[in-house]
Scaffold this motif. Sequence first.
Motif, PDB file in Angstrom:
ATOM      1  N   GLN A 322     -27.730  27.875   6.216  1.00 29.31           N
ATOM      2  CA  GLN A 322     -27.973  27.057   5.029  1.00 29.31           C
ATOM      3  C   GLN A 322     -26.856  27.194   4.006  1.00 29.31           C
ATOM      4  OE1 GLN A 322     -31.863  28.819   4.283  1.00 29.31           O
ATOM      5  NE2 GLN A 322     -32.860  26.831   4.610  1.00 29.31           N
ATOM      6  N   LEU A 323     -26.362  28.419   3.828  1.00 30.85           N
ATOM      7  CA  LEU A 323     -25.260  28.628   2.889  1.00 30.85           C
ATOM      8  C   LEU A 323     -24.009  27.888   3.346  1.00 30.85           C
ATOM      9  CD1 LEU A 323     -25.688  32.436   2.134  1.00 30.85           C
ATOM     10  CD2 LEU A 323     -26.000  30.565   0.511  1.00 30.85           C
ATOM     11  N   PHE A 324     -23.705  27.964   4.643  1.00 31.08           N
ATOM     12  CA  PHE A 324     -22.524  27.279   5.163  1.00 31.08           C
ATOM     13  C   PHE A 324     -22.647  25.771   4.956  1.00 31.08           C
ATOM     14  CE2 PHE A 324     -19.872  25.269   8.345  1.00 31.08           C
ATOM     15  CZ  PHE A 324     -18.675  25.965   8.209  1.00 31.08           C
ATOM     16  N   ALA A 325     -23.839  25.247   5.160  1.00 32.19           N
ATOM     17  CA  ALA A 325     -24.055  23.808   4.962  1.00 32.19           C
ATOM     18  C   ALA A 325     -23.821  23.432   3.502  1.00 32.19           C
ATOM     19  CB  ALA A 325     -25.460  23.422   5.404  1.00 32.19           C
ATOM     20  N   ASP A 326     -24.288  24.276   2.583  1.00 32.63           N
ATOM     21  CA  ASP A 326     -24.059  24.020   1.151  1.00 32.63           C
ATOM     22  C   ASP A 326     -22.573  24.034   0.827  1.00 32.63           C
ATOM     23  OD1 ASP A 326     -26.767  23.874   0.782  1.00 32.63           O
ATOM     24  OD2 ASP A 326     -26.965  25.859  -0.136  1.00 32.63           O
ATOM     25  N   TRP A 327     -21.866  25.024   1.347  1.00 33.29           N
ATOM     26  CA  TRP A 327     -20.431  25.128   1.066  1.00 33.29           C
ATOM     27  C   TRP A 327     -19.669  23.955   1.679  1.00 33.29           C
ATOM     28  CZ3 TRP A 327     -20.643  30.809   3.155  1.00 33.29           C
ATOM     29  CH2 TRP A 327     -21.332  31.615   2.224  1.00 33.29           C
ATOM     30  N   LYS A 328     -20.079  23.533   2.862  1.00 32.78           N
ATOM     31  CA  LYS A 328     -19.413  22.413   3.517  1.00 32.78           C
ATOM     32  C   LYS A 328     -19.595  21.134   2.709  1.00 32.78           C
ATOM     33  CE  LYS A 328     -19.219  19.900   7.915  1.00 32.78           C
ATOM     34  NZ  LYS A 328     -19.774  19.798   9.295  1.00 32.78           N
ATOM     35  N   GLU A 329     -20.790  20.948   2.169  1.00 34.66           N
ATOM     36  CA  GLU A 329     -21.061  19.755   1.367  1.00 34.66           C
ATOM     37  C   GLU A 329     -20.192  19.728   0.107  1.00 34.66           C
ATOM     38  OE1 GLU A 329     -24.805  17.543  -0.937  1.00 34.66           O
ATOM     39  OE2 GLU A 329     -25.144  19.354   0.251  1.00 34.66           O
ATOM     40  N   LYS A 330     -19.992  20.896  -0.491  1.00 38.19           N
ATOM     41  CA  LYS A 330     -19.226  20.956  -1.739  1.00 38.19           C
ATOM     42  C   LYS A 330     -17.712  20.981  -1.515  1.00 38.19           C
ATOM     43  CE  LYS A 330     -22.806  23.522  -4.266  1.00 38.19           C
ATOM     44  NZ  LYS A 330     -23.164  24.823  -4.896  1.00 38.19           N
ATOM     45  N   TYR A 331     -17.271  21.690  -0.467  1.00 31.52           N
ATOM     46  CA  TYR A 331     -15.840  21.983  -0.338  1.00 31.52           C
ATOM     47  C   TYR A 331     -15.225  21.542   0.983  1.00 31.52           C
ATOM     48  CZ  TYR A 331     -17.395  25.023  -4.123  1.00 31.52           C
ATOM     49  OH  TYR A 331     -17.966  25.510  -5.278  1.00 31.52           O
ATOM     50  N   GLN A 333     -15.202  21.151   5.421  1.00 30.56           N
ATOM     51  CA  GLN A 333     -15.263  22.085   6.534  1.00 30.56           C
ATOM     52  C   GLN A 333     -14.307  23.251   6.341  1.00 30.56           C
ATOM     53  OE1 GLN A 333     -17.324  21.922   9.201  1.00 30.56           O
ATOM     54  NE2 GLN A 333     -16.472  23.704  10.271  1.00 30.56           N
ATOM     55  N   LYS A 334     -13.060  22.968   5.982  1.00 31.72           N
ATOM     56  CA  LYS A 334     -12.067  24.032   5.845  1.00 31.72           C
ATOM     57  C   LYS A 334     -12.446  24.988   4.724  1.00 31.72           C
ATOM     58  CE  LYS A 334      -7.143  24.907   5.145  1.00 31.72           C
ATOM     59  NZ  LYS A 334      -5.786  24.303   4.923  1.00 31.72           N
ATOM     60  N   GLY A 335     -12.872  24.415   3.595  1.00 35.15           N
ATOM     61  CA  GLY A 335     -13.265  25.270   2.479  1.00 35.15           C
ATOM     62  C   GLY A 335     -14.448  26.147   2.837  1.00 35.15           C
ATOM     63  N   ALA A 336     -15.430  25.570   3.531  1.00 33.93           N
ATOM     64  CA  ALA A 336     -16.608  26.341   3.917  1.00 33.93           C
ATOM     65  C   ALA A 336     -16.229  27.476   4.869  1.00 33.93           C
ATOM     66  CB  ALA A 336     -17.632  25.418   4.575  1.00 33.93           C
ATOM     67  N   GLU A 337     -15.292  27.219   5.778  1.00 35.17           N
ATOM     68  CA  GLU A 337     -14.871  28.269   6.709  1.00 35.17           C
ATOM     69  C   GLU A 337     -14.138  29.391   5.982  1.00 35.17           C
ATOM     70  OE1 GLU A 337     -12.572  26.172   9.589  1.00 35.17           O
ATOM     71  OE2 GLU A 337     -14.335  25.366  10.651  1.00 35.17           O
ATOM     72  N   ILE A 338     -13.299  29.032   5.015  1.00 35.08           N
ATOM     73  CA  ILE A 338     -12.593  30.058   4.235  1.00 35.08           C
ATOM     74  C   ILE A 338     -13.590  30.925   3.479  1.00 35.08           C
ATOM     75  CG2 ILE A 338     -11.056  30.428   2.263  1.00 35.08           C
ATOM     76  CD1 ILE A 338      -9.517  27.914   3.180  1.00 35.08           C
ATOM     77  N   ILE A 339     -14.572  30.290   2.841  1.00 33.24           N
ATOM     78  CA  ILE A 339     -15.587  31.038   2.089  1.00 33.24           C
ATOM     79  C   ILE A 339     -16.386  31.931   3.034  1.00 33.24           C
ATOM     80  CG2 ILE A 339     -17.716  30.818   0.751  1.00 33.24           C
ATOM     81  CD1 ILE A 339     -16.518  28.214  -0.417  1.00 33.24           C
ATOM     82  N   ARG A 340     -16.843  31.369   4.148  1.00 29.55           N
ATOM     83  CA  ARG A 340     -17.638  32.145   5.116  1.00 29.55           C
ATOM     84  C   ARG A 340     -16.875  33.379   5.592  1.00 29.55           C
ATOM     85  NH1 ARG A 340     -17.705  29.274  10.568  1.00 29.55           N
ATOM     86  NH2 ARG A 340     -15.582  30.126  10.425  1.00 29.55           N
ATOM     87  N   ASP A 341     -15.611  33.178   5.968  1.00 29.84           N
ATOM     88  CA  ASP A 341     -14.824  34.291   6.500  1.00 29.84           C
ATOM     89  C   ASP A 341     -14.552  35.346   5.428  1.00 29.84           C
ATOM     90  OD1 ASP A 341     -14.841  32.894   8.865  1.00 29.84           O
ATOM     91  OD2 ASP A 341     -12.768  32.183   8.688  1.00 29.84           O
ATOM     92  N   THR A 342     -14.301  34.906   4.205  1.00 29.89           N
ATOM     93  CA  THR A 342     -14.026  35.857   3.119  1.00 29.89           C
ATOM     94  C   THR A 342     -15.281  36.639   2.763  1.00 29.89           C
ATOM     95  OG1 THR A 342     -12.358  34.288   2.275  1.00 29.89           O
ATOM     96  CG2 THR A 342     -12.994  36.112   0.832  1.00 29.89           C
ATOM     97  N   VAL A 343     -16.407  35.971   2.748  1.00 25.50           N
ATOM     98  CA  VAL A 343     -17.673  36.673   2.518  1.00 25.50           C
ATOM     99  C   VAL A 343     -17.869  37.756   3.574  1.00 25.50           C
ATOM    100  CG1 VAL A 343     -20.193  36.437   2.549  1.00 25.50           C
ATOM    101  CG2 VAL A 343     -18.805  34.768   1.304  1.00 25.50           C
ATOM    102  N   ALA A 344     -17.696  37.388   4.828  1.00 24.92           N
ATOM    103  CA  ALA A 344     -17.918  38.336   5.925  1.00 24.92           C
ATOM    104  C   ALA A 344     -16.996  39.547   5.823  1.00 24.92           C
ATOM    105  CB  ALA A 344     -17.718  37.634   7.265  1.00 24.92           C
ATOM    106  N   GLU A 345     -15.773  39.329   5.379  1.00 25.22           N
ATOM    107  CA  GLU A 345     -14.803  40.417   5.269  1.00 25.22           C
ATOM    108  C   GLU A 345     -15.176  41.438   4.201  1.00 25.22           C
ATOM    109  OE1 GLU A 345     -11.200  38.372   4.465  1.00 25.22           O
ATOM    110  OE2 GLU A 345     -10.969  37.594   6.513  1.00 25.22           O
TER     111      GLU A 345
END
Length: 365
Positions: A322-331, A333-345
Amino acid sequence: MSSKPVFVATHPRACSTAFERVFMTRRNSLQCVHEPFGDAFYYGPERLGSRFEGDEKAKEREESGFSQSTFKTILDRLDREGEEGKRVFIKDITHYLVPPSKQDARLAPSLYNPKRGVDTNGGANDGDSGIVLSDSQSHPGTPKNPPFPYSTPSEPNNPTVIPKEILEKFHFTFLIRHPRNAIPSYYRCCVPPLVEKTGFHEFMPSEAGYDELRRVFDYCKDTGIVGPAVCGEQSGAEANNGQVEICVIDADDLLDDPEGILRQYCTSINVPFCGEMLKWNDEDQLVAKEAFEKWNGFHEDAIHSTDLKPRQHHKAPKSDEQLFADWKEKYGQKGAEIIRDTVAENVADYEYLKGFAIKPMNVNA
């Protein structure tokens, strides 16, 4: 109890400016200083960050007004801020003191004197600084461009560019927020439309700040700058006179139970708490606006807030999907992937620090 200058060490987008506003109401006894070390980190001749690096950014550095700021000029300013007898209260981003990308730290040239040790006031310090020089480091001189790595030595295990004998003069406390909240908030500051205010034209995962915060926390804990007593715990390790408790606040606990968290925090730093600290009048608003204006676009919510009160509506945590879907909608696909990966790190560092956090007094929070 400690009477040292308080240093709230944090990472970007941890609700730290709202937290700072609480203590800005105590102008009769506290002198608040807002994020001073960013001047040296981004703009000065000892800069560590690459965001404003290069000849093409020279004009921006000059126009910032901080192109001559060094770590020593900032520490000198902090000394002056305490001259009126008020206790200094600093809130700053920890990675401003630490070389990025896990580079080995070296002492800031402005704070290093190989013959006489280290002294924030530029005076004599005849004690042993604990620094061992190699032949190649015996003449540090002025840093070249890019400034880091400096040609100065390091101190054993110290992750910062500030000597230990200076770090231990501060009463360190720590403020954290879960990366799933902090990282997308920081990303938002680096893309349109907000980027037009902030001037941070690229999101840099290296500025997330959790790794640096954990390493500085561990260094403070391991060297006795803080601890062993932990704020809010009855472990038998009580803080002796002048010692500093380990004190960590999670921003979400603060937002759920501001009074309960702040009562414990104020006790830990030896500052009287009163409920009026959570309500901000017109004068408070003017003081905050002036203090925060140099980081335009980052503190709009905190500037326009008039109080800090418990959140009324507790939402169920969203799944990663759900969080990834929210980020993808706002930013996208690329932005959502950057956020997801940075969060995980950064989750592991957050969870480690969370293990030391003050517990809310309101069990329903």
